[in-house]
Scaffold this motif. Structure first.
Motif, mmCIF file in Angstrom:
data_model
loop_
_atom_site.group_PDB
_atom_site.id
_atom_site.type_symbol
_atom_site.label_atom_id
_atom_site.label_comp_id
_atom_site.label_asym_id
_atom_site.label_seq_id
_atom_site.Cartn_x
_atom_site.Cartn_y
_atom_site.Cartn_z
ATOM 1 N N GLY A 58 0.842 -1.189 0.000
ATOM 2 C CA GLY A 58 0.000 0.000 0.000
ATOM 3 C C GLY A 58 0.878 1.240 0.000
ATOM 4 O O GLY A 58 0.581 2.255 0.636
ATOM 5 N N ARG A 59 1.991 1.171 -0.732
ATOM 6 C CA ARG A 59 2.986 2.255 -0.722
ATOM 7 C C ARG A 59 2.638 3.309 -1.771
ATOM 8 O O ARG A 59 2.292 2.959 -2.898
ATOM 9 N N PRO A 60 2.751 4.617 -1.412
ATOM 10 C CA PRO A 60 2.499 5.664 -2.411
ATOM 11 C C PRO A 60 3.444 5.486 -3.613
ATOM 12 O O PRO A 60 4.628 5.186 -3.440
ATOM 13 N N ASP A 62 4.947 7.375 -5.566
ATOM 14 C CA ASP A 62 6.078 8.280 -5.804
ATOM 15 C C ASP A 62 7.222 8.065 -4.802
ATOM 16 O O ASP A 62 8.125 8.890 -4.701
ATOM 17 N N ASN A 63 7.193 6.965 -4.056
ATOM 18 C CA ASN A 63 8.237 6.707 -3.057
ATOM 19 C C ASN A 63 9.144 5.580 -3.561
ATOM 20 O O ASN A 63 8.771 4.414 -3.519
ATOM 21 N N PRO A 64 10.363 5.908 -4.056
ATOM 22 C CA PRO A 64 11.186 4.914 -4.759
ATOM 23 C C PRO A 64 11.731 3.810 -3.854
ATOM 24 O O PRO A 64 11.790 3.958 -2.638
ATOM 25 N N ASP A 116 15.439 10.139 -11.989
ATOM 26 C CA ASP A 116 16.566 9.729 -12.829
ATOM 27 C C ASP A 116 17.756 9.265 -11.981
ATOM 28 O O ASP A 116 18.876 9.140 -12.454
ATOM 29 N N THR A 117 17.497 9.035 -10.705
ATOM 30 C CA THR A 117 18.521 8.485 -9.804
ATOM 31 C C THR A 117 18.028 7.156 -9.236
ATOM 32 O O THR A 117 16.833 6.875 -9.229
ATOM 33 N N VAL A 118 18.998 6.351 -8.757
ATOM 34 C CA VAL A 118 18.639 5.081 -8.121
ATOM 35 C C VAL A 118 19.427 4.954 -6.814
ATOM 36 O O VAL A 118 20.602 5.343 -6.748
ATOM 37 N N ALA A 141 14.055 -3.423 -2.915
ATOM 38 C CA ALA A 141 13.348 -3.776 -1.684
ATOM 39 C C ALA A 141 13.149 -2.580 -0.770
ATOM 40 O O ALA A 141 14.115 -2.007 -0.285
ATOM 41 N N PRO A 142 11.892 -2.224 -0.519
ATOM 42 C CA PRO A 142 11.605 -1.295 0.582
ATOM 43 C C PRO A 142 11.450 -2.127 1.855
ATOM 44 O O PRO A 142 11.564 -3.357 1.820
ATOM 45 N N SER A 143 11.164 -1.490 2.967
ATOM 46 C CA SER A 143 10.906 -2.230 4.203
ATOM 47 C C SER A 143 9.638 -3.085 4.036
ATOM 48 O O SER A 143 8.703 -2.684 3.349
ATOM 49 N N ALA A 144 9.621 -4.268 4.684
ATOM 50 C CA ALA A 144 8.555 -5.254 4.459
ATOM 51 C C ALA A 144 7.375 -5.073 5.415
ATOM 52 O O ALA A 144 6.921 -6.032 6.043
ATOM 53 N N LEU A 194 20.231 12.214 3.559
ATOM 54 C CA LEU A 194 18.790 12.356 3.317
ATOM 55 C C LEU A 194 17.989 11.637 4.385
ATOM 56 O O LEU A 194 16.855 12.012 4.680
ATOM 57 N N ARG A 195 18.578 10.558 4.923
ATOM 58 C CA ARG A 195 17.939 9.826 6.021
ATOM 59 C C ARG A 195 19.060 9.306 6.922
ATOM 60 O O ARG A 195 19.938 8.596 6.439
ATOM 61 N N PRO A 196 19.065 9.652 8.218
ATOM 62 C CA PRO A 196 20.147 9.202 9.087
ATOM 63 C C PRO A 196 19.944 7.739 9.508
ATOM 64 O O PRO A 196 18.825 7.252 9.588
ATOM 65 N N PRO A 229 14.229 16.331 -1.155
ATOM 66 C CA PRO A 229 15.302 15.618 -1.834
ATOM 67 C C PRO A 229 15.105 14.101 -1.831
ATOM 68 O O PRO A 229 15.609 13.402 -2.687
ATOM 69 N N SER A 230 14.364 13.595 -0.868
ATOM 70 C CA SER A 230 14.135 12.152 -0.784
ATOM 71 C C SER A 230 12.656 11.922 -0.500
ATOM 72 O O SER A 230 12.159 12.317 0.548
ATOM 73 N N PRO A 231 11.936 11.317 -1.447
ATOM 74 C CA PRO A 231 10.476 11.273 -1.343
ATOM 75 C C PRO A 231 9.962 10.687 -0.029
ATOM 76 O O PRO A 231 8.920 11.121 0.467
ATOM 77 N N GLY A 232 10.680 9.720 0.548
ATOM 78 C CA GLY A 232 10.222 9.091 1.780
ATOM 79 C C GLY A 232 10.030 10.080 2.913
ATOM 80 O O GLY A 232 9.306 9.831 3.876
ATOM 81 N N MET A 233 10.683 11.248 2.816
ATOM 82 C CA MET A 233 10.601 12.251 3.880
ATOM 83 C C MET A 233 9.206 12.845 4.033
ATOM 84 O O MET A 233 8.870 13.427 5.054
#
Ligand code: AMP
Ligand code: MG
Length: 344
Positions: A58-60, A62-64, A116-118, A141-144, A194-196, A229-233
């Protein structure tokens, strides 16, 4: 769908790893342990499989996703690493560091959410390593977890969130770090966090020219209107159903505040030394030794899930500092508390 559940005993069950790798190769979804949190993996070259990951969580859209490799050098197949990537890889990989790099065309847009980044990571967990090697492709893989709930740090957490929605869960025991990887972006010699995570600013400074921390890491309200800068934020993330009450106070004042204001059945995260001071009608969530913040990090998500399982209305937590490994805890908790801090 039936979800297979297997205990892999430290990454040495070759038969089960082989079976999981086959599922990945034919476009299926496998949850697997890493040293940070459990990941939900698919073939990173298969856009349709990536869409299934978004659907299961159920992930949005736009969150890579982060792409996981068996060896740091494997990133060259699908990204454009810089000399600084190689330096950082030498020092911190395999390990809990994710580096955002320009992407090559072979990575489908579904994986990077059109960016355009990975993001590339090489996990140190032996099961994760064996699975990626055996699949023969990078694993996105995102978090499960179900999107919005705390990240899973045990296979049981994954089962609770995703049973019936994915093909397989590999149980490799509890995660040793317990918070998601440090995510960085590179600009020549310079690095932005971007994420500590467990690879701290101070550690990165030993390798990079300058290391800055994106504003949203400390102040999520800074990014409410998009342009991050990082969509997850952007997302609330890391949040239990219970209301997280983040209290800025020393240990003694924190305990006194909780004693005075908590209602029966509320939960409180505290250092093991402080457990005797917690009222007996509260749910006490022990977070390890007071001066070992890495122990609190390892337990954070499981503690939030316990608070929900036991139907606590509030979870009281003392606000961590923002130096070293504490910054990662701070970053997760400030989001879980929806930016509210109670000053004592
Ligand atoms: P998760 O694996 O669920 O912890 O989420 C991965 C996180 O990595 C995302 O929420 C993003 O914030 C970050 N990420 C992944 N790919 C990129 C990218 N190309 N650029 C910036 N951040 C990224
Ligand atoms: Mg996540």
């Amino acid at each position: 769908m039936e979800t297979l559940f297997y205990n892999v005993g430290g990454g040495h069950d070759n038969q089960m790893i082989g079976r999981a790798a086959h599922i990945i190769m034919r476009g299926g979804l496998v949850a697997f342990p890493t040293e940070t949190v459990y990941g939900l993996g698919c073939n990173a070259y298969d856009g349709e499989a990536a869409l299934r990951v978004f659907k299961a969580k159920g992930r949005p859209a736009d969150n890579p996703l982060i792409v996981h490799v068996a060896e740091p050098h494997d990133a060259y197949a699908f990204a454009e690493p810089t000399p600084m990537y190689d330096k950082l890889a030498e020092r911190f990989m395999p390990g809990p560091l994710t580096v955002v790099l320009p992407k090559k065309e072979i990575i489908p847009d579904e994986v990077t959410a059109g960016n355009d980044t990975v993001a590339v990571r090489c996990p140190s967990d032996p099961t994760a390593h064996a699975l990626i090697k055996s699949a023969g492709c990078p694993i996105a893989a995102p978090s499960a977890n179900r999107s919005g709930s705390p990240s899973p740090t045990t296979a049981d957490h994954v089962f609770d969130d995703l049973d019936g929605r994915i093909d397989m869960i590999l149980d490799g025991g509890p995660c040793t770090i317990g918070l998601e990887s440090t995510v960085i972006k590179l600009d020549g010699e310079n690095c932005t966090i971007l994420r500590p995570g467990a690879i701290t600013k101070e550690m990165l400074e030993e390798v990079c020219g300058t290391v800055s921390v994106a504003k949203a890491v400390i102040d999520p309200s800074a990014v409410k209107d998009g342009n991050v800068p990082s969509p997850g934020m952007k997302y609330k993330h890391y949040a239990p159903r219970a209301e997280v009450v983040l209290v800025s106070a020393d240990r003694e004042k924190f305990l006194a505040y909780v004693s005075e204001t908590a209602s029966s059945g509320d939960a409180v995260m505290c250092a093991e030394e402080d457990m005797p001071a917690v009222r007996s009608d509260l749910i006490c969530l022990p977070m390890g030794h007071a001066d070992r913040p890495e122990e609190a990090s390892q337990r954070l998500y499981a503690a939030l899930r316990t608070a929900d399982d036991r139907r606590a209305a509030h979870v009281f937590v003392r606000k961590p500092g923002t130096d070293g490994v504490e910054l990662a805890m701070y970053n997760r908790l400030i989001r879980a508390a929806e930016c509210k801090i109670t000053e004592i």
